[in-house]
Write a protein that holds these residues in place. Structure first.
Motif, PDB file in Angstrom:
ATOM      1  N   ASN A   1      -5.827  33.644  -8.209  1.00 19.55           N
ATOM      2  CA  ASN A   1      -5.425  32.217  -7.989  1.00 19.55           C
ATOM      3  C   ASN A   1      -5.184  32.059  -6.256  1.00 19.55           C
ATOM      4  N   ARG A   2      -4.820  33.183  -5.623  1.00 21.26           N
ATOM      5  CA  ARG A   2      -4.876  33.170  -4.193  1.00 21.26           C
ATOM      6  C   ARG A   2      -6.488  33.002  -3.539  1.00 21.26           C
TER       7      ARG A   2
ATOM      8  N   ASN B   1      -2.015  42.604 -10.344  1.00 24.92           N
ATOM      9  CA  ASN B   1      -2.248  41.421 -11.338  1.00 24.92           C
ATOM     10  C   ASN B   1      -3.309  40.758 -11.013  1.00 24.92           C
TER      11      ASN B   1
ATOM     12  N   THR C   1      -2.748  36.725 -10.569  1.00 24.00           N
ATOM     13  CA  THR C   1      -2.129  36.369  -9.350  1.00 24.00           C
ATOM     14  C   THR C   1      -3.165  36.515  -8.127  1.00 24.00           C
ATOM     15  N   LEU C   2      -3.833  37.530  -8.211  1.00 25.05           N
ATOM     16  CA  LEU C   2      -5.000  37.907  -7.185  1.00 25.05           C
ATOM     17  C   LEU C   2      -5.931  36.629  -7.276  1.00 25.05           C
TER      18      LEU C   2
END
Length: 453
Positions: A252-253, A246, A249-250
């Motif tokens: 935001n990390r 995703n 998600t990637l």
């Protein structure tokens, strides 16, 4: 002072009693009674009986249960530790509360709801430490476009086995479109400001700076709009699509990369950071480093957006003249050597009502626009322009650091005056000065009330 709407009153108001001070000196006489100690503390902050005051919750020291806590309040610049039975009112550090002195106790009258400015300040504070300068970021992206990026290691792969890989097609197209639309210093020549194509170029330059990205999307909901912020987002999506999983998600990390100058003085205008040296972006970066850099560049644009909203919110309601709206933006451009540089722009609008001779005559609002432009040219050095436009009257002041540049500006003043007159403006003042203008220092405040109101 006016309090913001939306106060929350606890049920019922709960007293909070100041604690007795801890006395560590063994030679001190016997402890004073808690009531006397509380009275002294309240007298020290000059709080009279039945007087109300605003206090900020600095720390929740020890929660003894669902209804009791020890709270450290910041009252008039002094800290006061209290035993609080706060009932149903949930307090967290940073909250503002209204308290009233009742004898030797403090009564919690209500917790103030978060103001829009406080919400903007919180969002701004989260991004300020993670800003990547736009010009140095673009220099590294140009290298990625020409040489490629270092792929991420796969399990069991040695670093020496990695070669360079080209940017994904989606990221490449977004970057090529962005670079093609950046203004070049060679396209704007002295006296060109009166030409329609030059005016349109400047308007496009400002509109596509990224500061207006969300506003443009609401008018034209298309992700293909030419815009700096949207183009950086498309590059992020293109790079993450190659990683699988995703993308949101990637992304935001990731921990964004940050420029040291923007970390030390994140809100100053103009920024006095040194331009990146030639060739600073010549070394290829990895996919992960490129994504972190893009995240920092997006944070920089977001900080400019939020900072503009903060300054606009603070400008309302004061006695002293204050701007009704403020916009701050970084405008990237390229030199004839294809090196990215930055121009920093600040626009402010001041509003006032015109005087009406007749009572029945409706007062019209008069706007004054002020523009500050800071730019550092390779040969001319640092230049600052201050322009004020009030109806048809315009005045301008130019600051130059180099003496030879100042002399050249003097020689160009007649051309500037003639160009302004051709636009139908009345020139009231044109001035040149050596050095740089002084701007007030800007800091982030979590201000609850406007003390000027």
């Amino acid at each position: 002072m006016k309090l913001p709407n939306g106060q929350q009153s606890p049920n019922p108001p709960a007293p909070v009693a100041p604690r007795s001070p801890q006395i560590n000196d063994a030679n001190q006489p016997g402890r004073e009674t808690p009531a006397l100690s509380a009275r002294q503390q309240l007298d020290q902050i000059q709080l009279a009986n039945r007087e109300t005051i605003l206090a900020r919750v600095a720390e929740i020291i020890n929660r003894q249960g669902s209804r009791n806590a020890e709270v450290l309040l910041d009252v008039r610049g002094k800290q006061l530790q209290v035993n609080a039975a706060i009932g149903a009112t949930e307090l967290t550090p940073g909250d503002w509360v209204k308290v009233m002195r009742a004898g030797n106790e403090l009564q919690l009258m209500g917790k103030l709801a978060a103001t829009p400015e406080a919400a903007i300040s919180q969002a701004l504070a989260q991004r300020m430490p993670w800003q990547q300068s736009i010009d140095s970021g673009l220099a590294k992206l140009m290298t990625a476009l020409n040489k490629g990026v270092i792929p991420e290691l796969t399990p069991g792969q040695l670093p020496t086995a990695r070669g360079l890989q080209p940017l994904p097609e989606a990221a490449r197209q977004a970057l090529e479109t962005l670079l093609a639309r950046l203004p070049a210093s060679s396209t704007l020549t002295p006296g060109a400001g009166t030409q329609n194509n030059s005016v349109q170029q400047i308007r496009q330059w400002i509109a596509e700076s990224g500061v207006f990205a969300e506003s443009r999307l609401t008018q034209t909901p298309s992700s293909t709009l030419p815009d700096l912020k949207l183009a950086l987002g498309r590059m992020v999506t293109g790079l993450l699509a190659e990683q699988g999983g995703n993308p949101a998600t990637l992304f935001n990390r990731l921990t964004p990369l940050a420029s040291p100058g923007l970390m030390q003085a994140p809100l100053q205008f103009p920024q006095t950071m040194a331009s990146p040296p030639t060739g600073s972006g010549s070394e290829p970066t990895s996919v992960g480093q490129t994504l972190r850099m893009l995240a920092g560049m997006l944070n920089r644009i977001t900080v400019n957006q939020l900072h503009s909203q903060i300054l606009t919110a603070r400008g309302a309601g004061g006695d002293a003249p204050a701007p009704a709206s403020t916009m701050i933006m970084d405008l990237p451009w390229v030199t004839p050597q294809n090196e990215p540089k930055l121009a920093q722009l600040r626009m402010e609008q001041y509003k006032e009502e015109s005087s009406a001779k007749d009572r029945n005559e409706k007062r019209a609002a008069i706007s004054e626009w002020r523009l500050n432009l800071a730019i550092d040219l390779e040969l001319a050095g640092a230049l600052n322009f201050e322009v004020s436009l009030r109806q048809q009257e315009v005045s301008a002041r130019v600051w130059a650091e180099k003496q030879e540049t100042l002399k050249q500006v003097y020689e160009e003043l007649p051309l500037l005056r003639r160009s302004l007159v051709e636009l139908g403006l009345e020139v009231t003042d044109l001035e040149c000065r050596r050095g740089t203008p002084s701007y007030p220092a800007t800091r982030l405040e979590h201000r609850l009330v406007d003390t000027r109101a």
